[in-house]
Design a protein around this motif. Structure first.
Motif, PDB file in Angstrom:
ATOM      1  N   ARG A 221    -104.306 -67.393  11.402  1.00 45.94           N
ATOM      2  CA  ARG A 221    -103.025 -66.983  10.832  1.00 45.94           C
ATOM      3  C   ARG A 221    -101.950 -68.041  11.069  1.00 45.94           C
ATOM      4  O   ARG A 221    -101.088 -68.273  10.223  1.00 45.94           O
ATOM      5  N   GLY A 222    -102.001 -68.650  12.249  1.00 45.52           N
ATOM      6  CA  GLY A 222    -101.009 -69.677  12.564  1.00 45.52           C
ATOM      7  C   GLY A 222    -101.074 -70.856  11.623  1.00 45.52           C
ATOM      8  O   GLY A 222    -100.052 -71.482  11.311  1.00 45.52           O
ATOM      9  N   TYR A 223    -102.285 -71.180  11.137  1.00 47.36           N
ATOM     10  CA  TYR A 223    -102.430 -72.289  10.193  1.00 47.36           C
ATOM     11  C   TYR A 223    -101.812 -71.927   8.843  1.00 47.36           C
ATOM     12  O   TYR A 223    -101.171 -72.768   8.194  1.00 47.36           O
ATOM     13  N   ILE A 224    -102.003 -70.667   8.405  1.00 52.50           N
ATOM     14  CA  ILE A 224    -101.398 -70.233   7.144  1.00 52.50           C
ATOM     15  C   ILE A 224     -99.879 -70.324   7.240  1.00 52.50           C
ATOM     16  O   ILE A 224     -99.206 -70.821   6.326  1.00 52.50           O
ATOM     17  N   LEU A 225     -99.317 -69.838   8.346  1.00 52.59           N
ATOM     18  CA  LEU A 225     -97.869 -69.934   8.545  1.00 52.59           C
ATOM     19  C   LEU A 225     -97.423 -71.390   8.540  1.00 52.59           C
ATOM     20  O   LEU A 225     -96.422 -71.748   7.898  1.00 52.59           O
ATOM     21  N   ARG A 226     -98.151 -72.230   9.251  1.00 56.06           N
ATOM     22  CA  ARG A 226     -97.802 -73.663   9.292  1.00 56.06           C
ATOM     23  C   ARG A 226     -97.826 -74.256   7.886  1.00 56.06           C
ATOM     24  O   ARG A 226     -96.940 -75.025   7.514  1.00 56.06           O
TER      25      ARG A 226
END
Length: 884
Positions: free
Chosen positions: A303-308
């Motif tokens: 999820r953190g990669y999508i946000l990034r």
């Protein structure tokens, strides 16, 4: 009509119709197969599928959703957004098609003055599944739609299923006609943007199997309980009711778009390309705001990669609009103010949200700068060669630096060169295929949760372990290799479901209990305890003795030592969290945890590494709290009451209407937590912080040993200190200085050795120059140096030789064995480069022979590999290349 008003009218309408209003679930989905909540029905899937009995016969919600599968369409169409809100009404075996159609038509066409949405019936169209005569008859009965505005469509558009065996059914979609100025006549069947789908009514009435595709499956028969699942797009209704052309111009999104346009000095509506970028910015800023508010922080995975990715697309879009500096401090407060009316948490938690976003922007702007250096080097090489930046370089920039191809193309065009888009597209396609194959493999590995449906239907598993370590219960079911079985015998691994259990299932950061399940003639070791579906506890066991069967009486026995260690670690996590906030301030929020017997791990929001002094202070405060022997009290109460008491609700955690509150020393530490805990802080024993590290641009991680494990670690360190003190014949108090002195001596000796080795290499300059050879139009020095100290030694000698050849077209390529790894370094003079010889090409060629990679600038480059025995072959290949 403002978006928040549409939301209010929706909930009020369905509450009046007997629906339970269910608050929006988190954007972080509970479903292990989903990264995010992607539709309004996701939180209700256990009820719709019958896996879990529904707690109410009908429900309504306005659900926050994130979808990024159509991210490239954002800004280009009127309705694609990564964050959106789905209004839904649901029936679990209560009303069916007639009720759903009646409710939809009434809400849509009732006047605004009377509390409805006020759509003109003349603007509405409906589609139904081609064989669903019942739905058509009901639309004719309960609406004023003429027959020509009720269109029959096929399975590809008007039949819903999960894509897996289970519930499915036809659906009916409601469309708004925006008028002839937006496209051709003919209704939704034309698939034209003129007709905007606003509401989808799913009639979940069949059980399907043999699912091969969205349109290829076998209908087994009707479900025993038929369900209704509907979804109305809040943003779509908002842009229609507000009289604007798309979702980016509604009241909750447009303010960000306007602020971005102001920062860029652009006029929205003046240029299509700029408009798309402004819409992307407005959409992604809102998505980033809402994701961080639900506890997601930027990272390189999940999820953190999508946000990034979303945040970086904002930065890049602003750059393409001509703004190179930071902009989040101007954009995010605008999005906060637009969204706080519907979601107060974005204002309450804005300090946390903004720090996460601003730190990510600062980090990526540095990354961009380094990427531009790479691109500048590629452009320089292109100018002296093919006049095109290689597709490999464009892909590298996209894959590792986050550069979209559009940015690379624009910068290259400004420099007067092109980009090999063909190779770039090929590499992108290969990456997509790998990702699809990986996703497919993971999808195939997911467990079929339907096997737990009947077991969950017998009621929730009661956890008794707060008050006891043993409990007698009854075996409700056994699963082996994904299939229900009547019994499991000695040696088999099985999943066992009991009516009650004293064994803790992994959740809330606390690892599963260890222990046994025993009964008349059988004993099973507990390997794991999980909750595959809400309310159902499943024990994975290995049967050690006898046979365990369904309906047998069974006793759960928790390993008391392990539970004691786990409760020490869980209470220790609360203590460390409180100490962190005391030292770092209230902005340090827990962002994840894991604890088991003897160990705890705590992630928390903070943007920089902790100093040694800060870590020591946190450790001391934690141990002082343990020494103070604070009473640990757990209470169950309504969540609103708990929050009123100041109990912390942690980011990313989900809570029901009633919660457990854990107090350590009264308000000193007060958190919502369902885990098991000690009865007084002294029982934790000891906290020993052993590690502090980064887990993202805004998150840090502390790891600690707890209790006996903490003591053992200190004892081991004491033994090491004793051994060093004895070996160095140095008192303990002087040991640090003694080690520092030895380190300084070693460093000085290494420096002297390096100087001697460099001097020895420099002595070879005359010899190497004497061996220079003419290859084509250049003078070349090529040679193998044998064993060398480091690549730096080789580089220094190469540069000395190039200086001696500066007045002619000279090339120097030297190779050596640096610590068992081959290194090759090439340098060229201006004359050689004019003759078309580039150091980067030579280093890359040599590295390929050596089994590695390399490259660099035309004047100086380096390569390496794995096979030192190929150094002579590499030099021979380079010699052939220069002389060709």
């Amino acid at each position: 009509m403002q978006t928040a008003e549409i939301r209010r009218r929706w909930l009020d309408f369905f509450e009046r119709k007997g629906h339970t209003v269910v608050p929006s679930a988190s954007l972080v989905s509970d479903d292990p197969s989903l990264m995010f909540t992607v539709a309004g029905m996701v939180p209700f899937v256990p009820y719709l599928s019958g896996l879990v009995p529904a707690p109410y016969p009908r429900a309504t919600s306005v659900q926050k959703c994130i979808r990024t599968n159509d991210i490239e369409e954002v800004g280009k169409t009127p309705r694609h957004g990564t964050f959106f809100q789905m209004c839904g009404n649901f029936s679990f075996g209560d009303y069916f098609k007639e009720g759903a159609i009646q409710f939809a038509w009434e809400l849509l066409t009732t006047s605004e003055a009377d509390g409805g949405l006020g759509f003109d019936a003349a603007d509405l169209w409906v589609t139904v599944y081609e064989d669903d005569d019942e739905a058509i008859a009901l639309w004719k009965q309960h609406s004023t739609l003429p027959e020509e505005r009720i269109q029959r469509l096929g399975k590809d558009t008007n039949y819903w299923s999960t894509g897996q065996p289970g519930p499915a059914g036809p659906c009916s979609e409601i469309f708004f006609d925006r008028g002839p100025e937006y496209g051709i006549d003919g209704g939704p069947a034309t698939d034209d943007d003129r007709y905007v789908e606003i509401w989808n009514l799913v009639f979940m009435q069949y059980q399907v199997a043999d699912v091969k595709s969205k349109t290829d499956f076998t209908i087994l028969g009707e479900l025993p309980k038929k369900n209704i699942d509907t979804g109305l797009g809040l943003e779509r209704v908002a842009f229609l009711k507000q009289g604007v052309d798309n979702m980016y111009e509604i009241d909750e999104v447009r303010p960000v778009l306007d602020r971005a346009a102001e920062l860029a000095g652009k006029t929205y509506g003046a240029d299509h390309t700029d408009d798309v970028r402004l819409r992307v910015i407005a959409d992604h800023v809102r998505s980033g705001l809402m994701l961080i508010a639900d506890g997601v922080t930027p990272s390189n995975e999940g999820r953190g990669y999508i946000l990034r990715r979303l945040l970086r697309r904002v930065i890049l879009s602003m750059r393409l609009l001509g703004v190179d500096g930071p902009t989040f401090e101007a954009l995010f407060p605008v999005s906060r103010d637009a969204m706080k009316g519907s979601y107060p948490a974005v204002e309450r938690d804005f300090d946390f949200i903004s720090r996460a976003a601003y730190t990510e922007e600062k980090t990526f702007l540095r990354t961009l700068a380094s990427g531009i250096e790479i691109l500048d080097g590629a452009i320089d090489a292109a100018k002296s060669g093919t006049r095109a930046v290689t597709g490999d370089t464009a892909f590298l920039l996209h894959d590792t630096k986050g550069f979209p191809i559009e940015l690379t193309l624009e910068i290259a065009e400004e420099a007067g060169v092109t980009v090999d888009e063909g190779v770039f597209k090929t590499l992108m396609q290969e990456q997509r295929e790998r990702a699809k194959a990986d996703a497919k493999a993971k999808k195939g590995q997911r467990a079929d949760l339907s096997i737990y449906k009947e077991l969950r239907g017998q009621g929730e598993t009661l956890f008794t372990g707060y008050d006891e370590l043993t409990h007698e219960s009854r075996v409700l079911g056994i699963v082996v290799d994904g299939k229900p079985v009547p019994a499991a015998s000695e040696g088999q691994v099985a999943e066992v479901v009991l009516a009650e259990t004293s064994l803790w299932a992994e959740s809330g950061g606390q690892d599963a209990d260890q222990g046994l399940i025993v009964g008349d003639g059988f004993e099973a070791e507990v390997l794991d305890v999980q909750k595959p579906v809400p309310g159902l506890i499943v024990h994975t066991v290995r049967v050690e003795v006898g046979t365990i069967a369904v309906d047998a009486r069974a006793e759960t026995r928790v390993d008391a030592d392990y539970r004691r260690g786990a409760t020490q670690a869980h209470s220790g996590t609360h203590i460390v969290h409180a100490a962190l906030r005391q030292v770092l301030g209230s902005n340090a929020h827990q962002a994840g945890s894991y604890n088991k017997a003897g160990y705890l791990r705590l992630d928390f929001t903070h943007g920089e590494a902790l100093s040694t002094e800060t870590k020591s202070e946190i450790e001391e405060i934690s141990n002082l709290a343990i020494r103070s022997d604070y009473e640990v009290v757990t209470r169950e109460m309504p969540i609103d009451e708990a929050k009123a008491l100041g109990a912390m609700a942690l980011f990313g955690e989900k809570y029901g209407d009633r919660v457990r509150v854990v107090d350590i020393g009264g308000p000193w530490s007060r958190e919502l937590c369902a885990g098991t805990h000690v009865t007084s802080s002294a029982e934790v024993g000891m906290i020993n912080l052993v590690s502090e590290s980064s887990v993202g641009s805004t998150n840090r991680r502390i790891e600690s040993l707890v209790g006996l494990e903490a003591f053992r670690s200190f004892a081991a360190e004491r033994a090491i200190v004793h051994e060093l003190s004895a070996g160095l014949r140095t008192p303990r108090g002087e040991l640090v200085q003694r080690v520092q002195d030895l380190g300084a001596q070693l460093k000085a000796a290494e420096k002297k050795i390096a100087q001697l080795e460099a001097a020895k290499l420099a002595e070879r300059v005359p010899e190497l120059l004497a061996g220079a050879e003419t290859l084509g139009s250049v003078r070349a020095v090529l040679g193998s140096l044998g064993t060398v100290g480091s690549a730096d030694d080789v580089r220094g000698l190469v540069l000395q030789l190039r200086d001696r050849l500066a007045d002619e077209a000279g090339v120097v390529v030297l190779a050596g064995d640096a610590g068992g790894k081959p290194v090759v370094i090439a340098a060229t003079t201006a004359g050689a480069r004019d003759a078309g010889v580039r150091a980067g090409d030579l280093a890359k060629l040599g590295a390929q022979v050596l089994g590695g990679g390399g490259g660099g600038k035309p004047d100086l480059a380096q390569g390496g590999g794995a096979d030192v025995s190929k150094i002579d072959d590499a030099l021979a290949e380079i010699r052939r290349s220069i002389g060709a």
